[in-house]
Design an enzyme around this catalytic site. Structure first.
Site, PDB file in Angstrom:
ATOM      1  N   LYS A   1       0.834  -1.195   0.000  1.00  0.00           N
ATOM      2  CA  LYS A   1       0.000   0.000   0.000  1.00  0.00           C
ATOM      3  C   LYS A   1       0.884   1.266   0.000  1.00  0.00           C
ATOM      4  O   LYS A   1       2.097   1.181   0.192  1.00  0.00           O
ATOM      5  CB  LYS A   1      -0.918  -0.045   1.236  1.00  0.00           C
ATOM      6  CG  LYS A   1      -1.908  -1.223   1.207  1.00  0.00           C
ATOM      7  CD  LYS A   1      -2.782  -1.230   2.456  1.00  0.00           C
ATOM      8  CE  LYS A   1      -3.836  -2.333   2.394  1.00  0.00           C
ATOM      9  NZ  LYS A   1      -4.726  -2.298   3.580  1.00  0.00           N
TER      10      LYS A   1
ATOM     11  N   TYR B   1     -12.164  -2.549  -3.413  1.00  0.00           N
ATOM     12  CA  TYR B   1     -12.739  -2.649  -2.070  1.00  0.00           C
ATOM     13  C   TYR B   1     -14.273  -2.608  -2.089  1.00  0.00           C
ATOM     14  O   TYR B   1     -14.895  -2.208  -1.088  1.00  0.00           O
ATOM     15  CB  TYR B   1     -12.186  -1.534  -1.180  1.00  0.00           C
ATOM     16  CG  TYR B   1     -10.787  -1.806  -0.638  1.00  0.00           C
ATOM     17  CD1 TYR B   1     -10.503  -2.975   0.083  1.00  0.00           C
ATOM     18  CD2 TYR B   1      -9.750  -0.893  -0.825  1.00  0.00           C
ATOM     19  CE1 TYR B   1      -9.234  -3.220   0.589  1.00  0.00           C
ATOM     20  CE2 TYR B   1      -8.464  -1.137  -0.311  1.00  0.00           C
ATOM     21  CZ  TYR B   1      -8.224  -2.298   0.395  1.00  0.00           C
ATOM     22  OH  TYR B   1      -6.971  -2.546   0.910  1.00  0.00           O
TER      23      TYR B   1
ATOM     24  N   ARG C   1      -1.894 -14.527   3.782  1.00  0.00           N
ATOM     25  CA  ARG C   1      -2.576 -13.822   4.879  1.00  0.00           C
ATOM     26  C   ARG C   1      -1.822 -14.009   6.208  1.00  0.00           C
ATOM     27  O   ARG C   1      -1.734 -13.081   7.004  1.00  0.00           O
ATOM     28  CB  ARG C   1      -4.013 -14.340   5.041  1.00  0.00           C
ATOM     29  CG  ARG C   1      -4.923 -14.050   3.871  1.00  0.00           C
ATOM     30  CD  ARG C   1      -5.436 -12.639   3.838  1.00  0.00           C
ATOM     31  NE  ARG C   1      -6.325 -12.307   4.930  1.00  0.00           N
ATOM     32  CZ  ARG C   1      -7.040 -11.187   4.991  1.00  0.00           C
ATOM     33  NH1 ARG C   1      -6.964 -10.289   4.008  1.00  0.00           N
ATOM     34  NH2 ARG C   1      -7.808 -10.937   6.011  1.00  0.00           N
TER      35      ARG C   1
ATOM     36  N   THR D   1      -5.733  -7.904  10.315  1.00  0.00           N
ATOM     37  CA  THR D   1      -6.099  -6.589   9.772  1.00  0.00           C
ATOM     38  C   THR D   1      -5.595  -5.474  10.690  1.00  0.00           C
ATOM     39  O   THR D   1      -5.031  -4.486  10.226  1.00  0.00           O
ATOM     40  CB  THR D   1      -7.629  -6.505   9.598  1.00  0.00           C
ATOM     41  OG1 THR D   1      -8.045  -7.558   8.722  1.00  0.00           O
ATOM     42  CG2 THR D   1      -8.044  -5.159   9.020  1.00  0.00           C
TER      43      THR D   1
ATOM     44  N   ARG E   1       2.691  -7.012   9.127  1.00  0.00           N
ATOM     45  CA  ARG E   1       2.026  -5.947   9.900  1.00  0.00           C
ATOM     46  C   ARG E   1       2.511  -5.942  11.349  1.00  0.00           C
ATOM     47  O   ARG E   1       2.656  -4.882  11.961  1.00  0.00           O
ATOM     48  CB  ARG E   1       0.513  -6.121   9.829  1.00  0.00           C
ATOM     49  CG  ARG E   1      -0.064  -5.795   8.439  1.00  0.00           C
ATOM     50  CD  ARG E   1      -1.471  -6.312   8.284  1.00  0.00           C
ATOM     51  NE  ARG E   1      -2.108  -5.937   7.033  1.00  0.00           N
ATOM     52  CZ  ARG E   1      -3.273  -6.440   6.607  1.00  0.00           C
ATOM     53  NH1 ARG E   1      -3.911  -7.342   7.343  1.00  0.00           N
ATOM     54  NH2 ARG E   1      -3.784  -6.051   5.452  1.00  0.00           N
TER      55      ARG E   1
ATOM     56  N   ASN F   1      -1.845  -0.143   7.396  1.00  0.00           N
ATOM     57  CA  ASN F   1      -1.315  -1.490   7.673  1.00  0.00           C
ATOM     58  C   ASN F   1      -0.460  -2.073   6.550  1.00  0.00           C
ATOM     59  O   ASN F   1      -0.263  -3.280   6.457  1.00  0.00           O
ATOM     60  CB  ASN F   1      -2.433  -2.434   8.132  1.00  0.00           C
ATOM     61  CG  ASN F   1      -3.492  -2.661   7.065  1.00  0.00           C
ATOM     62  OD1 ASN F   1      -3.343  -2.191   5.935  1.00  0.00           O
ATOM     63  ND2 ASN F   1      -4.539  -3.380   7.413  1.00  0.00           N
TER      64      ASN F   1
ATOM     65  N   HIS G   1      -1.738  -5.456   1.405  1.00  0.00           N
ATOM     66  CA  HIS G   1      -3.001  -6.162   1.158  1.00  0.00           C
ATOM     67  C   HIS G   1      -2.701  -7.579   0.714  1.00  0.00           C
ATOM     68  O   HIS G   1      -1.740  -7.819  -0.008  1.00  0.00           O
ATOM     69  CB  HIS G   1      -3.786  -5.450   0.047  1.00  0.00           C
ATOM     70  CG  HIS G   1      -4.913  -6.285  -0.494  1.00  0.00           C
ATOM     71  ND1 HIS G   1      -6.145  -6.327   0.124  1.00  0.00           N
ATOM     72  CD2 HIS G   1      -4.975  -7.145  -1.540  1.00  0.00           C
ATOM     73  CE1 HIS G   1      -6.923  -7.178  -0.541  1.00  0.00           C
ATOM     74  NE2 HIS G   1      -6.239  -7.685  -1.558  1.00  0.00           N
TER      75      HIS G   1
ATOM     76  N   GLU H   1      -9.333 -10.170  -8.024  1.00  0.00           N
ATOM     77  CA  GLU H   1      -8.386  -9.058  -7.848  1.00  0.00           C
ATOM     78  C   GLU H   1      -7.288  -9.116  -8.904  1.00  0.00           C
ATOM     79  O   GLU H   1      -6.858  -8.080  -9.425  1.00  0.00           O
ATOM     80  CB  GLU H   1      -7.796  -9.101  -6.434  1.00  0.00           C
ATOM     81  CG  GLU H   1      -8.835  -8.762  -5.354  1.00  0.00           C
ATOM     82  CD  GLU H   1      -8.413  -9.064  -3.918  1.00  0.00           C
ATOM     83  OE1 GLU H   1      -9.235  -8.866  -3.014  1.00  0.00           O
ATOM     84  OE2 GLU H   1      -7.258  -9.516  -3.697  1.00  0.00           O
TER      85      GLU H   1
HETATM   86  P1  DAT Z   1      -7.680  -6.923   5.291  1.00  0.00           P
HETATM   87  O1  DAT Z   1      -6.862  -5.846   4.627  1.00  0.00           O
HETATM   88  O2  DAT Z   1      -6.952  -7.535   6.463  1.00  0.00           O
HETATM   89  O3  DAT Z   1      -8.209  -7.943   4.329  1.00  0.00           O
HETATM   90  P2  DAT Z   1     -10.379  -5.811   5.296  1.00  0.00           P
HETATM   91  O4  DAT Z   1     -10.521  -6.404   3.940  1.00  0.00           O
HETATM   92  O5  DAT Z   1     -11.426  -6.131   6.300  1.00  0.00           O
HETATM   93  O6  DAT Z   1      -8.964  -6.198   5.953  1.00  0.00           O
HETATM   94  O7  DAT Z   1     -10.284  -4.235   5.191  1.00  0.00           O
HETATM   95  C1  DAT Z   1      -9.530  -3.644   4.146  1.00  0.00           C
HETATM   96  C2  DAT Z   1      -8.731  -2.499   4.703  1.00  0.00           C
HETATM   97  O8  DAT Z   1      -9.609  -1.499   5.220  1.00  0.00           O
HETATM   98  C3  DAT Z   1      -7.816  -2.865   5.865  1.00  0.00           C
HETATM   99  O9  DAT Z   1      -6.588  -3.416   5.462  1.00  0.00           O
HETATM  100  C4  DAT Z   1      -7.653  -1.544   6.543  1.00  0.00           C
HETATM  101  C5  DAT Z   1      -8.993  -0.888   6.336  1.00  0.00           C
HETATM  102  N1  DAT Z   1      -9.849  -1.106   7.510  1.00  0.00           N
HETATM  103  C6  DAT Z   1     -10.490  -2.230   7.868  1.00  0.00           C
HETATM  104  N2  DAT Z   1     -11.157  -2.101   9.014  1.00  0.00           N
HETATM  105  C7  DAT Z   1     -10.949  -0.822   9.400  1.00  0.00           C
HETATM  106  C8  DAT Z   1     -11.337  -0.039  10.527  1.00  0.00           C
HETATM  107  N3  DAT Z   1     -12.125  -0.548  11.472  1.00  0.00           N
HETATM  108  N4  DAT Z   1     -10.901   1.237  10.585  1.00  0.00           N
HETATM  109  C9  DAT Z   1     -10.104   1.760   9.631  1.00  0.00           C
HETATM  110  N5  DAT Z   1      -9.678   1.079   8.550  1.00  0.00           N
HETATM  111  C10 DAT Z   1     -10.090  -0.180   8.442  1.00  0.00           C
HETATM  112 MG    MG Z   2      -9.556  -7.779   2.772  1.00  0.00          MG
END
Ligand code: DAT
Ligand code: MG
Length: 150
Positions: A11, A51, A87, A93, A104, A114, A117, A128
């Site tokens: 990212k 997303y 993962r 996350t 992370r 973080n 991805h 994707e």
């Molecule tokens: P991941 O990236 O672990 O697959 P995700 O798909 O649930 O997690 O969410 C995508 C991204 O969105 C994540 O890397 C960071 C952001 N995100 C997720 N939950 C969040 C939150 N509660 N507050 C702020 N950003 C968040």
């Molecule tokens: Mg995700």
């Protein structure tokens, strides 16, 4: 399957913090095969597709703005159980819940910064990969494959 593919992306914060080599190095050293790679400054529209499942979450606008703030490194890595193992290599996350030793857990503190991805299922990985690499990926054999797999 050893042909399983995952979409991994450094990212904008990972690029700015000079962690591109570190992250690529971890996937290389684990034994995965790199089959696509590019630096992209993605548009908000493209990131909204990536997303799409999170549209409607309160953090969605901030997430898109951050992801569009600078270039990302888009990659496809192939190998045994690539999605789930990718993962695990990323961590949780929320970086505060990520074990030390994960990307992370070693380099991040905040959920909204973080660093990387990774696809969460084989089905989403293939979606994707199509979104980020409509031109396709590269097929080749790794010389040391017999030293990575039995
Ligand atoms: P991941 O990236 O672990 O697959 P995700 O798909 O649930 O997690 O969410 C995508 C991204 O969105 C994540 O890397 C960071 C952001 N995100 C997720 N939950 C969040 C939150 N509660 N507050 C702020 N950003 C968040
Ligand atoms: Mg995700």
């Amino acid at each position: 399957s050893v042909k399983e593919r995952t979409y991994i992306m450094v990212k904008p914060d990972g690029v700015q913090r000079n962690l591109v080599g570190e992250i690529i190095g971890r996937f290389e050293k684990r034994g995965f095969k790199l089959t696509a790679l590019k630096l992209v400054h993605a548009s908000p529209e493209h990131l909204e597709k990536h997303y799409a499942d999170l549209a409607g979450k309160p953090f969605f606008p901030g997430l898109i703005k951050y992801m569009a703030s600078g270039p990302v490194v888009a990659m496809v890595w192939e190998g045994l159980d690539a999605v789930k193992t990718g993962r695990v290599m990323l961590g949780a996350t929320n970086p505060l819940q990520s074990p030390v030793g994960s990307i992370r857990g070693d380099f991040a503190l905040a959920v909204g910064r973080n660093i990387c991805h990774g696809s969460d299922s084989v089905e989403n990985a293939e979606k994707e990969i199509k979104l980020w690499f409509p031109e396709g990926t590269i097929q080749y054999s790794l010389a040391q494959e017999s030293m990575i797999y039995e």
